[in-house]
Design a protein around this motif. Structure first.
Motif, PDB file in Angstrom:
ATOM      1  N   SER A 216       7.568 -27.136 -58.885  1.00  0.00           N
ATOM      2  CA  SER A 216       8.994 -27.337 -59.088  1.00  0.00           C
ATOM      3  C   SER A 216       9.520 -26.171 -59.933  1.00  0.00           C
ATOM      4  N   PHE A 217      10.861 -26.071 -59.999  1.00  0.00           N
ATOM      5  CA  PHE A 217      11.437 -25.030 -60.847  1.00  0.00           C
ATOM      6  C   PHE A 217      11.026 -25.248 -62.302  1.00  0.00           C
ATOM      7  N   ALA A 218      10.926 -26.520 -62.708  1.00  0.00           N
ATOM      8  CA  ALA A 218      10.541 -26.800 -64.095  1.00  0.00           C
ATOM      9  C   ALA A 218       9.123 -26.289 -64.365  1.00  0.00           C
TER      10      ALA A 218
ATOM     11  N   GLY B  26      21.875 -28.101 -55.565  1.00  0.00           N
ATOM     12  CA  GLY B  26      21.162 -28.818 -54.500  1.00  0.00           C
ATOM     13  C   GLY B  26      19.859 -28.145 -54.107  1.00  0.00           C
ATOM     14  N   TYR B  27      19.375 -27.214 -54.927  1.00  0.00           N
ATOM     15  CA  TYR B  27      18.066 -26.606 -54.647  1.00  0.00           C
ATOM     16  C   TYR B  27      17.009 -27.640 -54.993  1.00  0.00           C
ATOM     17  N   GLU B  28      16.076 -27.889 -54.099  1.00  0.00           N
ATOM     18  CA  GLU B  28      15.085 -28.927 -54.359  1.00  0.00           C
ATOM     19  C   GLU B  28      13.764 -28.385 -54.856  1.00  0.00           C
ATOM     20  N   GLU B  29      13.392 -27.202 -54.392  1.00  0.00           N
ATOM     21  CA  GLU B  29      12.130 -26.623 -54.861  1.00  0.00           C
ATOM     22  C   GLU B  29      12.186 -25.115 -54.709  1.00  0.00           C
ATOM     23  N   PRO B  30      11.373 -24.407 -55.504  1.00  0.00           N
ATOM     24  CA  PRO B  30      11.393 -22.946 -55.393  1.00  0.00           C
ATOM     25  C   PRO B  30      10.777 -22.483 -54.080  1.00  0.00           C
ATOM     26  N   THR B  31      11.202 -21.337 -53.601  1.00  0.00           N
ATOM     27  CA  THR B  31      10.638 -20.774 -52.374  1.00  0.00           C
ATOM     28  C   THR B  31       9.346 -20.024 -52.752  1.00  0.00           C
ATOM     29  N   PRO B  32       8.518 -19.692 -51.777  1.00  0.00           N
ATOM     30  CA  PRO B  32       7.255 -19.001 -52.106  1.00  0.00           C
ATOM     31  C   PRO B  32       7.456 -17.738 -52.947  1.00  0.00           C
ATOM     32  N   ILE B  33       8.457 -16.928 -52.616  1.00  0.00           N
ATOM     33  CA  ILE B  33       8.636 -15.698 -53.406  1.00  0.00           C
ATOM     34  C   ILE B  33       9.048 -16.059 -54.838  1.00  0.00           C
ATOM     35  N   GLN B  34       9.801 -17.127 -54.986  1.00  0.00           N
ATOM     36  CA  GLN B  34      10.185 -17.557 -56.337  1.00  0.00           C
ATOM     37  C   GLN B  34       8.979 -18.064 -57.124  1.00  0.00           C
ATOM     38  N   ILE B  35       8.134 -18.825 -56.466  1.00  0.00           N
ATOM     39  CA  ILE B  35       6.931 -19.331 -57.146  1.00  0.00           C
ATOM     40  C   ILE B  35       6.056 -18.164 -57.604  1.00  0.00           C
TER      41      ILE B  35
ATOM     42  N   ALA C  23       9.736  -8.582 -49.854  1.00  0.00           N
ATOM     43  CA  ALA C  23      10.551  -9.741 -49.499  1.00  0.00           C
ATOM     44  C   ALA C  23      11.853  -9.278 -48.873  1.00  0.00           C
ATOM     45  N   ALA C  24      12.209  -9.919 -47.773  1.00  0.00           N
ATOM     46  CA  ALA C  24      13.452  -9.578 -47.084  1.00  0.00           C
ATOM     47  C   ALA C  24      14.551 -10.540 -47.515  1.00  0.00           C
ATOM     48  N   THR C  25      15.774 -10.226 -47.132  1.00  0.00           N
ATOM     49  CA  THR C  25      16.892 -11.134 -47.361  1.00  0.00           C
ATOM     50  C   THR C  25      16.582 -12.474 -46.692  1.00  0.00           C
ATOM     51  N   GLY C  26      16.922 -13.546 -47.386  1.00  0.00           N
ATOM     52  CA  GLY C  26      16.705 -14.854 -46.782  1.00  0.00           C
ATOM     53  C   GLY C  26      15.418 -15.520 -47.246  1.00  0.00           C
ATOM     54  N   THR C  27      14.729 -14.906 -48.199  1.00  0.00           N
ATOM     55  CA  THR C  27      13.504 -15.524 -48.706  1.00  0.00           C
ATOM     56  C   THR C  27      13.745 -16.165 -50.073  1.00  0.00           C
ATOM     57  N   GLY C  28      14.953 -15.970 -50.600  1.00  0.00           N
ATOM     58  CA  GLY C  28      15.270 -16.481 -51.931  1.00  0.00           C
ATOM     59  C   GLY C  28      14.930 -15.461 -53.014  1.00  0.00           C
ATOM     60  N   LYS C  29      14.891 -14.186 -52.627  1.00  0.00           N
ATOM     61  CA  LYS C  29      14.449 -13.186 -53.610  1.00  0.00           C
ATOM     62  C   LYS C  29      15.494 -12.945 -54.693  1.00  0.00           C
ATOM     63  N   THR C  30      16.774 -13.131 -54.382  1.00  0.00           N
ATOM     64  CA  THR C  30      17.791 -12.890 -55.413  1.00  0.00           C
ATOM     65  C   THR C  30      17.558 -13.823 -56.600  1.00  0.00           C
ATOM     66  N   ALA C  31      17.359 -15.094 -56.309  1.00  0.00           N
ATOM     67  CA  ALA C  31      17.078 -16.033 -57.401  1.00  0.00           C
ATOM     68  C   ALA C  31      15.749 -15.700 -58.058  1.00  0.00           C
ATOM     69  N   ALA C  32      14.819 -15.154 -57.271  1.00  0.00           N
ATOM     70  CA  ALA C  32      13.483 -14.833 -57.815  1.00  0.00           C
ATOM     71  C   ALA C  32      13.598 -13.814 -58.944  1.00  0.00           C
TER      72      ALA C  32
ATOM     73  N   CYS D 155      17.946 -27.872 -43.490  1.00  0.00           N
ATOM     74  CA  CYS D 155      18.870 -27.066 -44.290  1.00  0.00           C
ATOM     75  C   CYS D 155      18.165 -26.675 -45.580  1.00  0.00           C
ATOM     76  N   ARG D 156      18.791 -25.708 -46.291  1.00  0.00           N
ATOM     77  CA  ARG D 156      18.148 -25.234 -47.517  1.00  0.00           C
ATOM     78  C   ARG D 156      18.392 -26.146 -48.710  1.00  0.00           C
ATOM     79  N   THR D 157      19.597 -26.651 -48.804  1.00  0.00           N
ATOM     80  CA  THR D 157      19.933 -27.408 -50.014  1.00  0.00           C
ATOM     81  C   THR D 157      20.520 -28.770 -49.655  1.00  0.00           C
ATOM     82  N   ARG D 158      20.527 -29.630 -50.688  1.00  0.00           N
ATOM     83  CA  ARG D 158      21.130 -30.957 -50.527  1.00  0.00           C
ATOM     84  C   ARG D 158      22.596 -30.868 -50.112  1.00  0.00           C
TER      85      ARG D 158
ATOM     86  N   PRO E  96      13.650 -20.318 -42.135  1.00  0.00           N
ATOM     87  CA  PRO E  96      12.901 -20.827 -43.300  1.00  0.00           C
ATOM     88  C   PRO E  96      12.513 -19.688 -44.236  1.00  0.00           C
ATOM     89  N   MET E  97      12.335 -20.044 -45.498  1.00  0.00           N
ATOM     90  CA  MET E  97      12.092 -19.034 -46.523  1.00  0.00           C
ATOM     91  C   MET E  97      10.717 -18.379 -46.395  1.00  0.00           C
ATOM     92  N   SER E  98       9.820 -18.977 -45.642  1.00  0.00           N
ATOM     93  CA  SER E  98       8.532 -18.322 -45.418  1.00  0.00           C
ATOM     94  C   SER E  98       8.062 -18.660 -44.008  1.00  0.00           C
TER      95      SER E  98
HETATM   96  P1  AMP Z   1      18.295 -14.484 -50.610  1.00  0.00           P
HETATM   97  O1  AMP Z   1      16.993 -14.273 -49.918  1.00  0.00           O
HETATM   98  O2  AMP Z   1      18.210 -14.192 -52.053  1.00  0.00           O
HETATM   99  O3  AMP Z   1      19.402 -13.737 -49.923  1.00  0.00           O
HETATM  100  O4  AMP Z   1      18.652 -16.046 -50.521  1.00  0.00           O
HETATM  101  C1  AMP Z   1      18.970 -16.662 -49.314  1.00  0.00           C
HETATM  102  C2  AMP Z   1      19.704 -17.987 -49.514  1.00  0.00           C
HETATM  103  O5  AMP Z   1      18.836 -18.989 -49.986  1.00  0.00           O
HETATM  104  C3  AMP Z   1      20.850 -17.950 -50.502  1.00  0.00           C
HETATM  105  O6  AMP Z   1      21.948 -18.572 -49.858  1.00  0.00           O
HETATM  106  C4  AMP Z   1      20.400 -18.787 -51.661  1.00  0.00           C
HETATM  107  O7  AMP Z   1      21.480 -19.482 -52.236  1.00  0.00           O
HETATM  108  C5  AMP Z   1      19.423 -19.741 -51.035  1.00  0.00           C
HETATM  109  N1  AMP Z   1      18.320 -20.140 -51.914  1.00  0.00           N
HETATM  110  C6  AMP Z   1      17.614 -19.347 -52.751  1.00  0.00           C
HETATM  111  N2  AMP Z   1      16.638 -20.058 -53.347  1.00  0.00           N
HETATM  112  C7  AMP Z   1      16.696 -21.319 -52.869  1.00  0.00           C
HETATM  113  C8  AMP Z   1      15.931 -22.517 -53.095  1.00  0.00           C
HETATM  114  N3  AMP Z   1      14.910 -22.542 -53.922  1.00  0.00           N
HETATM  115  N4  AMP Z   1      16.292 -23.629 -52.425  1.00  0.00           N
HETATM  116  C9  AMP Z   1      17.323 -23.599 -51.573  1.00  0.00           C
HETATM  117  N5  AMP Z   1      18.073 -22.524 -51.312  1.00  0.00           N
HETATM  118  C10 AMP Z   1      17.770 -21.371 -51.947  1.00  0.00           C
END
Ligand code: AMP
Length: 584
Positions: A8-10, A26-35, A51-60, A258-261, A329-331
């Motif tokens: 989890s993010f925690a 509404g993020y439920e769990e971190p993506t692999p790149i975030q973990i 990591a390419a766009t769409g993997t959640g790398k910005t939040a990572a 979907c990605r989020t709630r 999907p993120m991975s």
């Molecule tokens: P990025 O790869 O950084 O461009 O992110 C792609 C999309 O995924 C963005 O719309 C983010 O808001 C969303 N996102 C990033 N991390 C998560 C996550 N852990 N759960 C759900 N959505 C996410």
């Protein structure tokens, strides 16, 4: 990047405020790149991430930066973190992401990019920004003008490294990095790792944590045989595109990821408006609610289940015909898990993925992992959908002809033959059958959905025969009934001579009538009580043998449809949808 250990993010050690923000999103769990990336970045380590766009790398990279800044006060012109990105669009997007994740923390972000007045950017920097997100050229301009001072910098992120090099920023990057303290933390993200990227990493990263996509580790054999299709479509047109694709595919039951709630709830609402029976499934729901949804799905009382990965984990439904990825999907591993839900018990499975044009790389990663092709197709037009429906009707009629046993209907044909040409009689009967299977007219029919060339053509297959894959068996009497079981002669015809201004009033079709004991008063009662609509606003009500039509103010119609779908009328659940013939 393993999927198996769920974190989890925690678990990643992020602070309470950031966790609360993620939950609100509404993020439920971190993506692999975030973990993989968040813990080392929080420790201050350097990192090389593929990591390419769409993997959640910005939040990572954004979350560790925000975590590390914490309550530190901003200093004018001396940011703590600098994020370099190739384009102005990305500068805006990444700084918006920082804003979103930092809500309520008091941390400030300023984007600086070419094409925008310096003055505005200088004011932002002067005010004191914790984080600057910049294109390299403009960052260098500010350095030269001394409106940006990188001496207090703790972290530099090079985002989309390969693109920055492709755009000729190599020299600028060197100059900028040379203006930063040697003690800084550096992270380099790149979708690909050509030698030039490796050389930057070599020179500027200190024993970095490496997060790389493993090569040549195909999972052939474990990937189920399903028809895999992707559509390239911009975010703005995704829902309209999905509506068309679903109309074309006519799934018996589709699981839509979907990605989020928040995304689940929004999409579920919109698809209800398309005339589908939809249920949402996400981690914000109680176990009891989730069990209820699963029961309905197993009992064939839903057409579409819209879910997050977390909520859909472990779902196993035999008659799931389609898995839809509303986002890539993120991975790649997650893709494989998802599509494995369909194509069970020897049935044909279909996997559909909607990808934003920038996310085409992710499709390629998936193809590499699965060693299977994903056919990239253009979003069907309303004409395509119509043509497919006609094909379905034709196939259904053919099935009937082959099955025989319609003697009781021959009498009707014989009687009508005295008056009409047999060809016309057949055509009229087919029209009735066809219209009974037709979905509702959608507002999205008029939407022009731009098509995208698939960029990176090498790995995409072009070799799918046609938009095939549909089999006559996909037509089912239940589905025909679901889409409207209006008997012959009951179509309301084109005109609307029902009194109230048709632009304000809309009609709904309720699949229950006098035969079920329904009276107009039952409908008024159900609508007023279940949907909380003022009964005085209800227009004409027509109760026929097998169905009813109720005229309603258009403002109330969505609420009424939603409410009646879960309500009972005369003790029974009935199907409800917009009455297509009347919709203006
Ligand atoms: P990025 O790869 O950084 O461009 O992110 C792609 C999309 O995924 C963005 O719309 C983010 O808001 C969303 N996102 C990033 N991390 C998560 C996550 N852990 N759960 C759900 N959505 C996410």
């Amino acid at each position: 990047m393993k999927e198996s250990v769920k974190k989890s993010f925690a678990d990643l050690g992020l602070g309470k405020e950031l966790l609360a923000g993620l939950s609100t999103l509404g993020y439920e769990e971190p993506t692999p790149i975030q973990i993989a990336a968040i813990p080392p970045l929080m420790e201050g380590r350097d990192l090389l991430g593929q990591a390419a766009t769409g993997t959640g790398k910005t939040a990572a990279f954004a979350l560790p930066i925000l975590h590390r800044i914490g309550k530190t006060k901003a200093v004018p012109n001396k940011p703590f973190a600098l994020v370099l990105v190739p384009t102005r669009e990305l500068a805006v997007q990444v700084s918006e992401a920082f804003h979103t994740y930092s809500k309520g923390t008091g941390i400030s972000v300023v984007p600086i990019y070419g094409g925008q007045e310096f003055r505005r950017q200088i004011i932002g920097l002067d005010r004191g920004a914790h984080i600057v997100v910049a294109t390299p050229g403009r960052a260098l301009d500010h350095l030269r003008r001394e409106t940006l001072d990188l001496s207090a910098l703790k972290t530099v992120i090079l985002d989309e490294g390969d693109e920055m090099l492709d755009m000729g920023f190599a020299e600028d990057l060197e100059l900028i990095l040379n203006a930063t303290p040697k003690t800084r933390q550096t992270a380099l993200f790149s979708a690909t790792l050509p030698p030039r990227i490796a050389s930057i990493a070599e020179r500027h990263l200190k024993s970095p944590e490496r997060i790389l996509i493993p090569r040549d580790k195909g999972t052939k054999g474990s990937v189920p045989k399903v028809r895999q299709t992707a559509y390239l479509v911009s975010r703005a047109h995704k829902i309209a595109a999905l509506g068309r694709v679903l109309d074309l595919e006519s799934p018996t039951l589709a699981l839509i990821f979907c990605r989020t709630r928040l995304e689940v709830d929004e999409l579920a609402d919109r698809l209800v408006g398309h005339g589908y029976r939809v249920e949402a499934l996400h981690g914000g729901m109680s176990q009891q609610e989730r069990d209820r949804v699963m029961k309905k799905a197993r009992g064939a009382m839903v057409d579409l289940v819209v879910a997050t990965d977390v909520a859909a984990r472990g779902i196993d439904i035999d008659h799931l015909t389609h898995v839809v990825n509303f986002n890539v999907p993120m991975s790649p591993e997650s893709y494989v898990h998802r599509i494995g839900r369909t194509g069970r018990a020897g049935r044909e499975g279909v996997a559909i993925t909607l990808a934003e044009p920038r996310e085409h790389r992710l499709l390629r990663n998936i193809e590499q992992l699965t060693k299977q092709k994903i056919a990239v197709e253009t979003v069907p037009t309303p004409m395509d959908v119509k043509a497919r429906r006609l094909d379905m009707t034709k196939a259904a009629v053919r099935e009937q002809l082959q099955a025989g046993g319609f003697d009781e209907f021959r009498v009707v044909v014989e009687t009508l033959s005295a008056e009409f040409d047999p060809m016309d009689i057949a055509a009229a009967a087919i029209r009735i059958a066809h219209e009974a299977t037709e979905g509702e007219a959608s507002n999205d029919d008029d939407v022009h959905i731009p098509t995208y060339e698939k960029s990176g053509p090498k790995n995409f297959s072009n070799d799918r025969p046609q938009r095939g894959g549909w089999t006559p068996g996909a037509w089912t009497p239940e589905r025909a009934a679901r889409k409207g079981d209006r008997p012959a002669g009951d179509r309301s015809g084109g005109g609307d001579a029902r009194g109230a201004d048709p632009r304000d009033m809309v009609r709904i079709y309720i699949a229950g009538g006098a035969r079920m004991g329904i009276r107009p008063a039952d409908l008024v009662g159900a609508i007023a009580n279940e949907a909380d609509v003022n009964p005085r606003g209800i227009g004409d009500i027509e109760v026929a043998e097998s169905f009813s039509i109720v005229e309603l103010p258009s403002a109330d119609v969505d609420r009424v449809i939603k409410a009646l779908r879960v309500a009972t009328i005369r003790g029974r659940r009935v199907k409800v949808h917009l009455d297509k013939g009347i919709r203006k």
